[in-house]
Scaffold this motif. Structure first.
Motif, PDB file in Angstrom:
ATOM      1  N   SER A 163       0.861  -1.180   0.000  1.00 13.77           N
ATOM      2  CA  SER A 163       0.000   0.000   0.000  1.00 13.77           C
ATOM      3  C   SER A 163       0.899   1.231   0.000  1.00 13.77           C
ATOM      4  O   SER A 163       1.658   1.449   0.942  1.00 13.77           O
ATOM      5  CB  SER A 163      -0.916   0.018   1.229  1.00 13.77           C
ATOM      6  OG  SER A 163      -1.732  -1.136   1.270  1.00 13.77           O
ATOM      7  N   HIS A 164       0.817   2.020  -1.068  1.00 12.30           N
ATOM      8  CA  HIS A 164       1.710   3.167  -1.240  1.00 12.30           C
ATOM      9  C   HIS A 164       0.889   4.450  -1.177  1.00 12.30           C
ATOM     10  O   HIS A 164       0.107   4.747  -2.078  1.00 12.30           O
ATOM     11  CB  HIS A 164       2.430   3.055  -2.587  1.00 12.30           C
ATOM     12  CG  HIS A 164       3.518   4.063  -2.775  1.00 12.30           C
ATOM     13  ND1 HIS A 164       4.249   4.169  -3.931  1.00 12.30           N
ATOM     14  CD2 HIS A 164       4.016   5.023  -1.946  1.00 12.30           C
ATOM     15  CE1 HIS A 164       5.141   5.140  -3.821  1.00 12.30           C
ATOM     16  NE2 HIS A 164       5.001   5.679  -2.628  1.00 12.30           N
ATOM     17  N   TYR A 165       1.053   5.195  -0.083  1.00  9.27           N
ATOM     18  CA  TYR A 165       0.372   6.471   0.101  1.00  9.27           C
ATOM     19  C   TYR A 165       1.295   7.606  -0.326  1.00  9.27           C
ATOM     20  O   TYR A 165       2.439   7.680   0.127  1.00  9.27           O
ATOM     21  CB  TYR A 165      -0.024   6.671   1.562  1.00  9.27           C
ATOM     22  CG  TYR A 165      -1.098   5.728   2.056  1.00  9.27           C
ATOM     23  CD1 TYR A 165      -2.442   6.101   2.059  1.00  9.27           C
ATOM     24  CD2 TYR A 165      -0.779   4.457   2.518  1.00  9.27           C
ATOM     25  CE1 TYR A 165      -3.429   5.241   2.505  1.00  9.27           C
ATOM     26  CE2 TYR A 165      -1.761   3.582   2.962  1.00  9.27           C
ATOM     27  CZ  TYR A 165      -3.082   3.986   2.961  1.00  9.27           C
ATOM     28  OH  TYR A 165      -4.068   3.135   3.403  1.00  9.27           O
ATOM     29  N   GLN A 166       0.795   8.496  -1.183  1.00  8.76           N
ATOM     30  CA  GLN A 166       1.543   9.673  -1.609  1.00  8.76           C
ATOM     31  C   GLN A 166       0.723  10.925  -1.332  1.00  8.76           C
ATOM     32  O   GLN A 166      -0.509  10.926  -1.495  1.00  8.76           O
ATOM     33  CB  GLN A 166       1.881   9.581  -3.101  1.00  8.76           C
ATOM     34  CG  GLN A 166       2.851   8.454  -3.443  1.00  8.76           C
ATOM     35  CD  GLN A 166       3.143   8.367  -4.917  1.00  8.76           C
ATOM     36  OE1 GLN A 166       2.273   8.061  -5.725  1.00  8.76           O
ATOM     37  NE2 GLN A 166       4.392   8.654  -5.279  1.00  8.76           N
ATOM     38  N   TYR A 167       1.407  12.002  -0.903  1.00 13.51           N
ATOM     39  CA  TYR A 167       0.739  13.224  -0.490  1.00 13.51           C
ATOM     40  C   TYR A 167       1.254  14.424  -1.286  1.00 13.51           C
ATOM     41  O   TYR A 167       2.443  14.501  -1.609  1.00 13.51           O
ATOM     42  CB  TYR A 167       0.958  13.459   1.005  1.00 13.51           C
ATOM     43  CG  TYR A 167       0.553  12.281   1.864  1.00 13.51           C
ATOM     44  CD1 TYR A 167      -0.775  12.051   2.178  1.00 13.51           C
ATOM     45  CD2 TYR A 167       1.507  11.364   2.324  1.00 13.51           C
ATOM     46  CE1 TYR A 167      -1.157  10.959   2.950  1.00 13.51           C
ATOM     47  CE2 TYR A 167       1.134  10.272   3.091  1.00 13.51           C
ATOM     48  CZ  TYR A 167      -0.203  10.075   3.401  1.00 13.51           C
ATOM     49  OH  TYR A 167      -0.566   8.992   4.154  1.00 13.51           O
ATOM     50  N   GLU A 168       0.328  15.332  -1.592  1.00 12.49           N
ATOM     51  CA  GLU A 168       0.709  16.537  -2.339  1.00 12.49           C
ATOM     52  C   GLU A 168       1.606  17.445  -1.516  1.00 12.49           C
ATOM     53  O   GLU A 168       2.498  18.101  -2.045  1.00 12.49           O
ATOM     54  CB  GLU A 168      -0.540  17.311  -2.763  1.00 12.49           C
ATOM     55  CG  GLU A 168      -1.297  16.693  -3.910  1.00 12.49           C
ATOM     56  CD  GLU A 168      -2.435  17.572  -4.377  1.00 12.49           C
ATOM     57  OE1 GLU A 168      -2.889  17.373  -5.508  1.00 12.49           O
ATOM     58  OE2 GLU A 168      -2.866  18.458  -3.613  1.00 12.49           O
ATOM     59  N   GLN A 169       1.358  17.472  -0.208  1.00 10.67           N
ATOM     60  CA  GLN A 169       2.149  18.295   0.695  1.00 10.67           C
ATOM     61  C   GLN A 169       2.624  17.429   1.871  1.00 10.67           C
ATOM     62  O   GLN A 169       1.986  16.434   2.205  1.00 10.67           O
ATOM     63  CB  GLN A 169       1.328  19.477   1.216  1.00 10.67           C
ATOM     64  CG  GLN A 169       0.865  20.429   0.129  1.00 10.67           C
ATOM     65  CD  GLN A 169       0.087  21.600   0.691  1.00 10.67           C
ATOM     66  OE1 GLN A 169       0.216  21.947   1.872  1.00 10.67           O
ATOM     67  NE2 GLN A 169      -0.744  22.219  -0.141  1.00 10.67           N
ATOM     68  N   PRO A 170       3.735  17.797   2.502  1.00 11.23           N
ATOM     69  CA  PRO A 170       4.247  17.013   3.623  1.00 11.23           C
ATOM     70  C   PRO A 170       3.212  16.852   4.738  1.00 11.23           C
ATOM     71  O   PRO A 170       2.521  17.802   5.097  1.00 11.23           O
ATOM     72  CB  PRO A 170       5.459  17.819   4.100  1.00 11.23           C
ATOM     73  CG  PRO A 170       5.882  18.582   2.902  1.00 11.23           C
ATOM     74  CD  PRO A 170       4.620  18.928   2.166  1.00 11.23           C
ATOM     75  N   VAL A 171       3.130  15.655   5.272  1.00  5.32           N
ATOM     76  CA  VAL A 171       2.192  15.357   6.359  1.00  5.32           C
ATOM     77  C   VAL A 171       2.959  15.354   7.679  1.00  5.32           C
ATOM     78  O   VAL A 171       3.823  14.505   7.893  1.00  5.32           O
ATOM     79  CB  VAL A 171       1.525  13.987   6.128  1.00  5.32           C
ATOM     80  CG1 VAL A 171       0.659  13.609   7.315  1.00  5.32           C
ATOM     81  CG2 VAL A 171       0.703  14.017   4.848  1.00  5.32           C
TER      82      VAL A 171
END
Length: 282
Positions: free
Chosen positions: A9-17
């Motif tokens: 499961s690969h989660y990617q975010y537009e901005q740093p979390v």
């Protein structure tokens, strides 16, 4: 047979979390019909530090992220040996009594369509016959169509729209079974499919508690009862109790999830050989 599973499961975010908390239900347990030979869960290459068994008997992990992250990668992988039990999981003596699974939830709340479905399969020939007829009916009424529903789609909506995925077939079966007075629960796991090793989602099916047999599995999406191609991972009242990953996060920006699952049979070993090696490892 032996089944090898690799689930990413690969989660990617537009901005740093800056902060995220995730609960994982990605650990199959040994029990009737399956024996876990090896299994490991890692998050960004590190094993989770907190693990427990929840009220439904699922092995869960809690992961906390406290630094600015642009991606989170969760990998669950291992090998499970399975035996064909003709769909019968059997009687269990755990902390969750069968009657708990008569309780309706937001995803299995009965409406007119669920009630009508239950009445249409109510049979005088017995409880098990009604459940098989229910599985057949749900398979016919909900056409498999990926992307037509979401994780919040309830059984009534799936029956109204006539399309969905295995989660929707399972919720519809559970909701109608409970209307028949039969305890029913949601099962998440994996399915070994012929000539389809790479998958984009885990599988789901239902179990109903049948008098004299205990828990019996019904896969309405495929119109069959589970056999040795199935590996169970988690259970609950509905999807929300058994979902592989759930959690909360802070920060702005969109999240993109990519799931890659490989389910393959381990070749070159007879059933008797695998049983002997399994016993020697325990």
């Amino acid at each position: 047979m032996r089944i090898a599973i690799h689930h990413t499961s690969h989660y990617q975010y537009e901005q740093p979390v800056p902060y995220a908390l995730q609960r994982l239900r990605l650990r199959p347990q040994s029990g009737p019909g399956q024996n876990v030979l090896e299994w490991r869960v890692t998050v960004d290459g590190v094993e989770p530090g907190t693990s427990w068994t929840d009220g439904f008997g699922n092995r869960a992990d809690l992961v906390r992220h406290e630094r600015n992250k642009l991606e989170i990668v969760i990998v669950a992988a291992g090998t499970v040996e399975t035996v064909d039990m003709a769909g019968i999981y059997g009687v269990t003596y755990d902390t969750t009594p069968p009657w708990i699974y008569e309780r309706e939830t937001l995803l299995t709340k009965p409406g007119e369509r669920v009630q009508a479905l239950a009445e249409s399969v109510r049979a005088s020939s017995g409880q098990l016959d009604s459940l098989h007829r229910l599985m057949n009916a749900v398979h016919t009424m909900i056409v498999y169509k990926p992307g037509s529903t979401g994780v919040g789609t309830d059984a009534e909506t799936a029956l109204r729209d006539g399309s969905g995925v295995c989660q929707d077939h399972t919720h519809a079966f559970i909701a109608a079974a409970r209307q028949l007075g039969v305890p029913a629960r949601y099962i998440s796991g994996y399915l070994l499919m012929e000539d389809v090793a790479q998958q984009s989602a885990s599988h789901a099916w239902a179990e109903a508690h049948v008098d004299g047999l205990g828990w019996v599995g019904f896969d309405a999406a495929n119109d069959t009862c589970p056999d040795d191609r199935y590996v169970r991972t988690a259970t609950g009242l509905d999807y929300r109790d058994a979902m592989p990953v759930s959690g909360v996060r802070s920060g702005q920006g969109a999240e993109t999830l990519t799931v890659e699952i490989s389910v393959t049979q381990v070749p070159g070993q007879s059933q008797s050989q695998s049983q002997n090696q399994s016993q020697s490892q325990n």
